[in-house]
Enzyme design. Sequence first.
Site, PDB file in Angstrom:
ATOM      1  N   GLU A 139       0.836  -1.209   0.000  1.00 13.20           N
ATOM      2  CA  GLU A 139       0.000   0.000   0.000  1.00 13.20           C
ATOM      3  C   GLU A 139       0.869   1.256   0.000  1.00 13.20           C
ATOM      4  O   GLU A 139       0.523   2.259  -0.641  1.00 13.20           O
ATOM      5  CB  GLU A 139      -0.934  -0.014   1.210  1.00 13.20           C
ATOM      6  CG  GLU A 139      -1.909  -1.185   1.235  1.00 13.20           C
ATOM      7  CD  GLU A 139      -2.828  -1.185   0.033  1.00 13.20           C
ATOM      8  OE1 GLU A 139      -3.133  -0.100  -0.500  1.00 13.20           O
ATOM      9  OE2 GLU A 139      -3.238  -2.285  -0.407  1.00 13.20           O
TER      10      GLU A 139
ATOM     11  N   ASP B 155       3.752  -4.039  -5.823  1.00 10.27           N
ATOM     12  CA  ASP B 155       4.345  -5.320  -5.421  1.00 10.27           C
ATOM     13  C   ASP B 155       5.868  -5.223  -5.407  1.00 10.27           C
ATOM     14  O   ASP B 155       6.533  -5.733  -4.493  1.00 10.27           O
ATOM     15  CB  ASP B 155       3.915  -6.422  -6.387  1.00 10.27           C
ATOM     16  CG  ASP B 155       2.498  -6.917  -6.116  1.00 10.27           C
ATOM     17  OD1 ASP B 155       1.934  -6.574  -5.057  1.00 10.27           O
ATOM     18  OD2 ASP B 155       1.958  -7.651  -6.970  1.00 10.27           O
TER      19      ASP B 155
END
Length: 426
Positions: free
Chosen positions: A277, A358
């Site tokens: 995030e 990611d």
Amino acid sequence: MPVLVIAYIATMAIWTAVSVWLSVRQIDCVRRHRDTVPADFAASVTLDEHRKAADYTAAHERLSNVSAVWDFAVSVAWVLGGFNLLYGALASVIPPSLGLGVAFLLATTVVGALLSLPFTIYETFVLEEKFGFNRTTPRTFAADKLKGWGIALAIAVPLLFACLWAMRAFTGLWWLWTWFGVLALMVAAPTVYVRLIAPRFNTFTPLQNGDLRNRIERLLQRCGFRSSGLFSMDASRRSAHGNAYFIGFGNTKRIVLFDTLIDGNSPDEIEAVVAHELGHYRHGHVVFGMLRGAVIAFVVLAAFGWLTRQAWLLPSFGIAYHDDALALLACLLLNGMVGPLLAPFSNWLSRRNEFQADDYARRNVAAAPMISALLKLSRDNASTLTPDALYALVHYSHPPVPIRIRHLNEAEERESIGVHMGAVAT
């Protein structure tokens, strides 16, 4: 039959047919692979978990198909006379005014919400219950709906009055003033949601001191990220699904972890999820998303501004009355005809952002806990590991988990080779 009515029905029929066709492809794909766990996941996903994900996906798609056909039938009923009937009924008791326009737009929304409510009830208390995800009681469900509708009403009424007033007061440039209002709303919405709306539905508790909080605070320091607090949310009151999110700007940024995520994952996996995030913020995805939304809103509202000045708009939809609210509704119908064309592009941007986030998590935590977290989230949310490629291309805002894991592993291999070559060169 008016030309835009014919075009609208034909276009929506095409979109519904395409949606159902893609959904049938998805069902067929997951059912064909139902009894075989993909080789890359044989050691981490059991056959029962894999079958559950396939059955859950297929059940959701079947419900989605019924809902799509129902929505199409309702939209046809609206344009074939429903709008005229509803507006005429309201006009018989409300004199011509801004209030009549607002009442009409609210009434169409309320009717739509009530017509879709049975599907939401079935999804929550039958489908989600069947697969062990639902923890919502009928009382909580009803309270959530009433609170949600009340909040929506409190927000929508002044906004609709302002928009219709601008259409009357500023004529040709009403759309520009409305766009400025949309921008203000976009900036204020996260803070309003965090401070006023979200606490009406869930309890947010500061994350307890311990290994998890220490890990996340060290991660925030390494990444140079400041937040207004780390919180756990009692998501388990309603569902067994796990997740996490960041919301807000500046000093109002808040990190929220579902209690289901905390209970089902190790500290290093949760740290990787938080790092993911953080990656969205570090790569500017949030700001870029707002800017993109602002540009799209500008273009759409400019088109609305031109359309509402055209005398042919309402008659072409078979609408017998003249009201700015009806003109705005006709613009929304036209937008619904072209909106699905933008969805694949929007999803492509979102999937690209997910890969970048990611990678950020991999660099700042490690690939292994991120991969493990993805597997657990996929298992706990019963997400299929074998989606249809075309369905995923059109509908998935996140890359399928197998592709995300492959991307992480390949990035690790490239980095490992680069380090090895650098060591050999020295």
